[in-house]
Write a protein that holds these residues in place. Structure first.
Motif, short mmCIF file in Angstrom:
data_model
loop_
_atom_site.label_atom_id
_atom_site.label_comp_id
_atom_site.label_asym_id
_atom_site.label_seq_id
_atom_site.Cartn_x
_atom_site.Cartn_y
_atom_site.Cartn_z
N GLN A 3 -11.21 -4.85 -9.11
CA GLN A 3 -9.91 -4.37 -9.55
C GLN A 3 -9.07 -4.04 -8.33
O GLN A 3 -9.58 -3.51 -7.33
N PHE A 4 -7.80 -4.34 -8.42
CA PHE A 4 -6.86 -4.08 -7.34
C PHE A 4 -5.86 -3.01 -7.78
O PHE A 4 -5.41 -3.03 -8.93
N VAL A 5 -5.52 -2.12 -6.86
CA VAL A 5 -4.52 -1.10 -7.13
C VAL A 5 -3.48 -1.14 -6.03
O VAL A 5 -3.81 -0.92 -4.85
N GLU A 6 -2.26 -1.41 -6.43
CA GLU A 6 -1.15 -1.46 -5.49
C GLU A 6 -0.34 -0.17 -5.60
O GLU A 6 -0.22 0.40 -6.67
N SER A 7 0.24 0.23 -4.49
CA SER A 7 1.08 1.43 -4.49
C SER A 7 2.12 1.33 -3.39
O SER A 7 2.06 0.45 -2.52
N GLY A 8 3.08 2.23 -3.45
CA GLY A 8 4.10 2.31 -2.41
C GLY A 8 5.46 1.78 -2.81
O GLY A 8 6.43 1.90 -2.05
N GLY A 9 5.56 1.18 -3.99
CA GLY A 9 6.85 0.67 -4.42
C GLY A 9 7.84 1.80 -4.69
O GLY A 9 7.45 2.92 -5.02
N ASP A 10 9.11 1.47 -4.54
CA ASP A 10 10.13 2.51 -4.70
C ASP A 10 11.49 1.85 -4.82
O ASP A 10 11.62 0.62 -4.70
N LEU A 11 12.48 2.68 -5.05
CA LEU A 11 13.88 2.24 -4.99
C LEU A 11 14.36 2.44 -3.56
O LEU A 11 14.24 3.55 -3.01
N VAL A 12 14.89 1.41 -2.97
CA VAL A 12 15.33 1.48 -1.57
C VAL A 12 16.67 0.76 -1.45
O VAL A 12 16.94 -0.19 -2.18
N GLN A 13 17.47 1.22 -0.52
CA GLN A 13 18.76 0.58 -0.30
C GLN A 13 18.61 -0.70 0.50
O GLN A 13 17.65 -0.86 1.28
#
Length: 113
Positions: A3-13
């Motif tokens: 299983q893979f877990v991705e993180s760190g996404g966000d709203l950015v300008q």
């Protein structure tokens, strides 16, 4: 199954940076390439970058020079550093191997002012 877990996404300008992280439930990246993909709204999933067990990297042409893939073998983490982000980079970002195993949930990156 891995299983893979991705993180760190966000709203950015636009013009901003983000670093995404990926971990796997098994130490799969020690013997298989770690690959980053993304899926833009209404588009198929596409290849972005990869890093081999030995650290060799490869990038899709449209991210070369802006994105950088790396990994921490001790922590079993793979990173995608994304710079100079543009609205067209808005997508769900996934990590996996090649050929892909089970897909994780991905992490949402939104580039907008």
């Amino acid at each position: 199954q891995v299983q893979f877990v991705e993180s760190g996404g966000d709203l950015v300008q636009p013009g901003g940076s983000l670093r995404l992280s990926c971990t796997a439930s098994e130490n799969i990246f020690s013997f298989r390439d770690a690959v980053w993909y993304r899926q833009r709204p209404g588009k198929p999933r596409s290849y972005l970058a990869r890093i081999s067990p030995s650290g060799t990297t490869n990038y899709a042409g449209f991210v070369k020079g802006r994105f950088s893939v790396s990994k921490d073998k001790v922590k079993n983490l793979v990173y995608l550093q994304m710079n100079s982000l543009i609205p067209e980079d808005t997508a769900v970002y996934y990590c996996n191997t090649d050929p892909p195993e089970n897909w994780g949930q991905g992490t949402q990156v939104t580039v907008s002012s």
